[in-house]
Design a protein around this motif. Structure first.
Motif, PDB file in Angstrom:
ATOM      1  N   ALA A 188      27.304   5.296  -5.304  1.00  0.00           N
ATOM      2  CA  ALA A 188      26.690   5.224  -6.629  1.00  0.00           C
ATOM      3  C   ALA A 188      25.350   4.494  -6.565  1.00  0.00           C
ATOM      4  CB  ALA A 188      27.633   4.521  -7.608  1.00  0.00           C
ATOM      5  N   ALA A 189      25.311   3.373  -5.830  1.00  0.00           N
ATOM      6  CA  ALA A 189      24.062   2.626  -5.684  1.00  0.00           C
ATOM      7  C   ALA A 189      23.030   3.430  -4.901  1.00  0.00           C
ATOM      8  CB  ALA A 189      24.333   1.295  -4.992  1.00  0.00           C
ATOM      9  N   THR A 190      23.499   4.258  -3.965  1.00  0.00           N
ATOM     10  CA  THR A 190      22.594   5.112  -3.194  1.00  0.00           C
ATOM     11  C   THR A 190      21.962   6.173  -4.082  1.00  0.00           C
ATOM     12  OG1 THR A 190      23.883   4.788  -1.176  1.00  0.00           O
ATOM     13  CG2 THR A 190      22.460   6.721  -1.257  1.00  0.00           C
ATOM     14  N   LEU A 191      22.774   6.885  -4.854  1.00  0.00           N
ATOM     15  CA  LEU A 191      22.268   7.953  -5.714  1.00  0.00           C
ATOM     16  C   LEU A 191      21.376   7.401  -6.824  1.00  0.00           C
ATOM     17  CD1 LEU A 191      25.514  10.115  -5.969  1.00  0.00           C
ATOM     18  CD2 LEU A 191      23.482  10.567  -4.581  1.00  0.00           C
ATOM     19  N   PHE A 192      21.757   6.249  -7.363  1.00  0.00           N
ATOM     20  CA  PHE A 192      20.923   5.620  -8.389  1.00  0.00           C
ATOM     21  C   PHE A 192      19.553   5.259  -7.825  1.00  0.00           C
ATOM     22  CE2 PHE A 192      19.637   1.568 -10.543  1.00  0.00           C
ATOM     23  CZ  PHE A 192      19.235   2.150 -11.738  1.00  0.00           C
ATOM     24  N   ALA A 193      19.541   4.695  -6.615  1.00  0.00           N
ATOM     25  CA  ALA A 193      18.269   4.365  -5.969  1.00  0.00           C
ATOM     26  C   ALA A 193      17.441   5.622  -5.717  1.00  0.00           C
ATOM     27  CB  ALA A 193      18.521   3.631  -4.656  1.00  0.00           C
ATOM     28  N   GLY A 194      18.122   6.725  -5.330  1.00  0.00           N
ATOM     29  CA  GLY A 194      17.406   7.972  -5.083  1.00  0.00           C
ATOM     30  C   GLY A 194      16.715   8.496  -6.321  1.00  0.00           C
ATOM     31  N   VAL A 195      17.429   8.454  -7.454  1.00  0.00           N
ATOM     32  CA  VAL A 195      16.832   8.915  -8.719  1.00  0.00           C
ATOM     33  C   VAL A 195      15.720   7.969  -9.164  1.00  0.00           C
ATOM     34  CG1 VAL A 195      17.293   9.353 -11.158  1.00  0.00           C
ATOM     35  CG2 VAL A 195      18.937  10.090  -9.419  1.00  0.00           C
ATOM     36  N   LEU A 196      15.987   6.678  -9.099  1.00  0.00           N
ATOM     37  CA  LEU A 196      14.991   5.689  -9.513  1.00  0.00           C
ATOM     38  C   LEU A 196      13.733   5.787  -8.653  1.00  0.00           C
ATOM     39  CD1 LEU A 196      14.453   3.216 -11.381  1.00  0.00           C
ATOM     40  CD2 LEU A 196      15.422   1.781  -9.555  1.00  0.00           C
ATOM     41  N   GLU A 254       0.824  -1.207   0.000  1.00  0.00           N
ATOM     42  CA  GLU A 254       0.000   0.000   0.000  1.00  0.00           C
ATOM     43  C   GLU A 254       0.862   1.263   0.000  1.00  0.00           C
ATOM     44  OE1 GLU A 254      -2.719   2.285   3.311  1.00  0.00           O
ATOM     45  OE2 GLU A 254      -2.882   0.096   3.213  1.00  0.00           O
ATOM     46  N   ILE A 255       1.946   1.231   0.767  1.00  0.00           N
ATOM     47  CA  ILE A 255       2.805   2.419   0.884  1.00  0.00           C
ATOM     48  C   ILE A 255       3.711   2.576  -0.333  1.00  0.00           C
ATOM     49  CG2 ILE A 255       4.643   3.501   2.244  1.00  0.00           C
ATOM     50  CD1 ILE A 255       3.513   1.999   4.684  1.00  0.00           C
ATOM     51  N   PHE A 256       4.309   1.458  -0.780  1.00  0.00           N
ATOM     52  CA  PHE A 256       5.304   1.492  -1.845  1.00  0.00           C
ATOM     53  C   PHE A 256       4.776   0.854  -3.119  1.00  0.00           C
ATOM     54  CE2 PHE A 256       7.725   1.673   2.090  1.00  0.00           C
ATOM     55  CZ  PHE A 256       8.664   2.658   1.831  1.00  0.00           C
ATOM     56  N   PRO A 296       6.825   8.385  -5.967  1.00  0.00           N
ATOM     57  CA  PRO A 296       6.647   9.843  -5.808  1.00  0.00           C
ATOM     58  C   PRO A 296       5.831  10.213  -4.569  1.00  0.00           C
ATOM     59  CG  PRO A 296       5.290   9.004  -7.607  1.00  0.00           C
ATOM     60  CD  PRO A 296       6.218   7.896  -7.222  1.00  0.00           C
ATOM     61  N   ASP A 297       4.831   9.405  -4.219  1.00  0.00           N
ATOM     62  CA  ASP A 297       4.006   9.712  -3.046  1.00  0.00           C
ATOM     63  C   ASP A 297       4.810   9.567  -1.756  1.00  0.00           C
ATOM     64  OD1 ASP A 297       1.874  10.210  -4.695  1.00  0.00           O
ATOM     65  OD2 ASP A 297       1.016   8.194  -4.484  1.00  0.00           O
ATOM     66  N   VAL A 298       5.680   8.558  -1.688  1.00  0.00           N
ATOM     67  CA  VAL A 298       6.523   8.359  -0.505  1.00  0.00           C
ATOM     68  C   VAL A 298       7.462   9.545  -0.336  1.00  0.00           C
ATOM     69  CG1 VAL A 298       8.265   6.890   0.569  1.00  0.00           C
ATOM     70  CG2 VAL A 298       6.375   5.850  -0.691  1.00  0.00           C
ATOM     71  N   TYR A 299       8.062   9.992  -1.431  1.00  0.00           N
ATOM     72  CA  TYR A 299       8.974  11.128  -1.378  1.00  0.00           C
ATOM     73  C   TYR A 299       8.238  12.378  -0.885  1.00  0.00           C
ATOM     74  CZ  TYR A 299      12.930   8.914  -3.829  1.00  0.00           C
ATOM     75  OH  TYR A 299      13.998   8.125  -4.157  1.00  0.00           O
TER      76      TYR A 299
END
Length: 492
Positions: free
Chosen positions: A273-281, A242-244, A287-290
């Motif tokens: 790199a994996a952190t930033l990629f996950a952030g962009v993805l 429901e959340i994600f 979008p609602d979680v962000y």
């Protein structure tokens, strides 16, 4: 010893000099645990380690070393863990962003549906063993797959503490037997054996030790307490869904991290790199979680940037109404690693002072003289490796010093260097996560969210592997002999 060649006025440390800092360490650590319990890792143990540094510094100054030498030893100690500090910050950022972006929730969602509680511990150990063998890093394995497995454990009702022990057992099996592992390569280089020869000899202790661990985990899984009901698990899964936006696309950061690790990209850079990629993805997938995380700002780009930045710095938090889900996801951030970094700095500074001012050698030299048989020599190497994990607080010190100190003695007694490389890895590398103030123990506790003292009884591989290594020395099993030689000290 080194002091003999230094300026006049320097004195060799006495046995009392060498024992006093260790006595202070034992007293202060025991006192902090008695007064604060598991909360001792939240500051009291760090204070104890810094007080021990002061004791070691006073002894060094008593023996004629200027305070500038003490300062230099401290600077060298901090410099030696710079890479570990950057990795810890990167791991904190990764956990926060991977929770925000749905990577860890997706891993947990699929994992709950695949892994059965009855064999969950054994499966966790096997999965982490395969991953660590593939990428050569126990830290990366624990910080990614391990975090997800411990999170799943809490949701399906099995023990997170036992799961953490299984994760560490698998991670250190893979790390210890992977040709990509920096500790494996380092051990072979110091002892001067081919890395693949070193790995082949390690298999004789690592595989039986892991099989022992698997048996223990199977028994614990089959005889453990009742697990969470299907209705509760379904409720947790529904809440995650429901959340994600649960989709295999959210697992792409794990694939990227695995690829970068195999390509031997430095760990801190691969994690970032994996952190930033996950952030962009995640900005596209969640979008609602962000928006909810940063309370909305009306601009999707600013919301996404602010959400990722905040999760990297302070971690991700959520109030879903289901405590298990909130505990799983409300974690991470670089600031969550500050206590761990404080712990590591205190521990390695103390260890560096013991080494720099000859206090370790003062203890080890009599031990070598007393080790009149092969079995006693093996036991001495183990005691030195594990003891350095206790007092030096860093697996590299516990690995490098015994390998360097005992290499000449093994050659003199006609024992092949592969015996020492296997024993040094079993004694130094494998036992490091068992010590709460060691860099590895502190890392595992902070990353997995389970105190070192709680997972310690269940890290079975970390007991079994060194025990087998010492047993082989006592019995002579798989002990290779060579022509006795007198190695020359290297001047380079």
């Amino acid at each position: 010893m080194a002091q003999a060649d230094g300026p006049t006025g320097l004195r060799e440390p006495s046995l009392a000099d060498a024992l006093l800092p260790l006595a202070a360490l034992a007293l202060l650590i025991a006192g902090s645990l008695a007064l604060f319990g598991l909360d001792a890792l939240d500051g009291p143990i760090q204070v104890a380690l810094l007080l021990c540094c002061a004791v070691a510094a006073l002894i060094a100054m008593k023996n004629g070393h200027p305070f500038t030498s003490v300062q230099e030893a401290g600077r060298g100690a901090v410099a030696s863990v710079t890479s570990a500090i950057f990795i810890l910050f990167a791991v904190g950022a990764l956990i926060g962003v991977w929770n925000l972006s749905g990577t860890i929730p997706t891993l947990v969602y699929y994992g709950i549906q695949v892994l059965s509680p009855g064999w969950y511990y054994a499966a966790s150990a096997i999965i982490c063993g395969i991953v660590a063998l593939s990428i050569g890093s126990s830290w990366t394995t624990s910080a990614t797959i391990g975090v997800g497995l411990v999170g799943i454990a809490g949701l399906i009702g099995v023990s997170p503490e036992i799961t953490a022990g299984a994760v560490i057992s698998g991670a250190y099996l893979g790390d210890k037997t992977s040709p990509l592992s920096e500790t494996t390569i380092l051990t072979a280089q110091i002892v001067k054996v081919d890395v693949y020869e070193h790995i082949r000899r390690q298999v004789w202790t690592s595989v039986p030790a892991f099989l022992i661990a698997l048996v223990v985990f199977f028994v614990l899984g089959l005889t453990g307490p009742d697990t969470v009901s299907d209705a509760e698990t379904t409720s947790d899964l529904d809440k995650l869904n429901e959340i994600f936006n649960i989709t295999p696309l959210a697992l792409l950061p794990i694939v990227l991290l695995g690829y970068l690790s195999i390509r031997k990209v430095p760990a801190s850079l691969a994690l970032l790199a994996a952190t930033l990629f996950a952030g962009v993805l995640g900005a596209f997938l969640q979008p609602d979680v962000y928006a909810d995380f940063v309370a909305g700002s009306g601009n999707v780009v600013v919301e996404s940037l602010k959400a990722v930045w905040s999760a990297m710095a302070n971690g991700f938090t959520i109030s879903s109404g289901i405590p298990d889900v909130d505990r799983l996801l409300s974690r991470g951030g670089m600031d969550s690693m500050l206590l761990t970094i404080w712990l590591i700095i205190g521990a390695v500074t103390f260890g560096a002072m013991l080494e720099e001012f000859g206090l370790i050698n003062r203890l080890v030299d009599p031990m070598i003289a007393a080790a009149t048989s092969t079995g006693r020599l093996f036991l001495t190497v183990f005691a030195c490796g594990f003891g350095l994990n206790l007092v030096a607080g860093d697996q590299y010190i516990a690995l490098v010093l015994p390998a360097r100190i005992f290499r000449f003695e093994f050659a003199r007694r006609g024992l092949a260097p592969t015996n020492l490389s296997r024993l040094a890895a079993d004694s130094g590398t494998v036992t490091s996560p068992l010590v709460p103030w060691n860099s590895c123990g502190a890392f595992m506790g902070a990353t997995l969210g389970v105190s070192t003292l709680l997972y310690l009884p269940y890290a079975v591989f970390c007991y079994a592997s060194p025990a087998l290594s010492v047993l082989y020395g006592v019995t002579g099993f798989k002990i290779e002999k060579i022509e006795p030689t007198e190695l020359q000290e290297e001047t380079a």
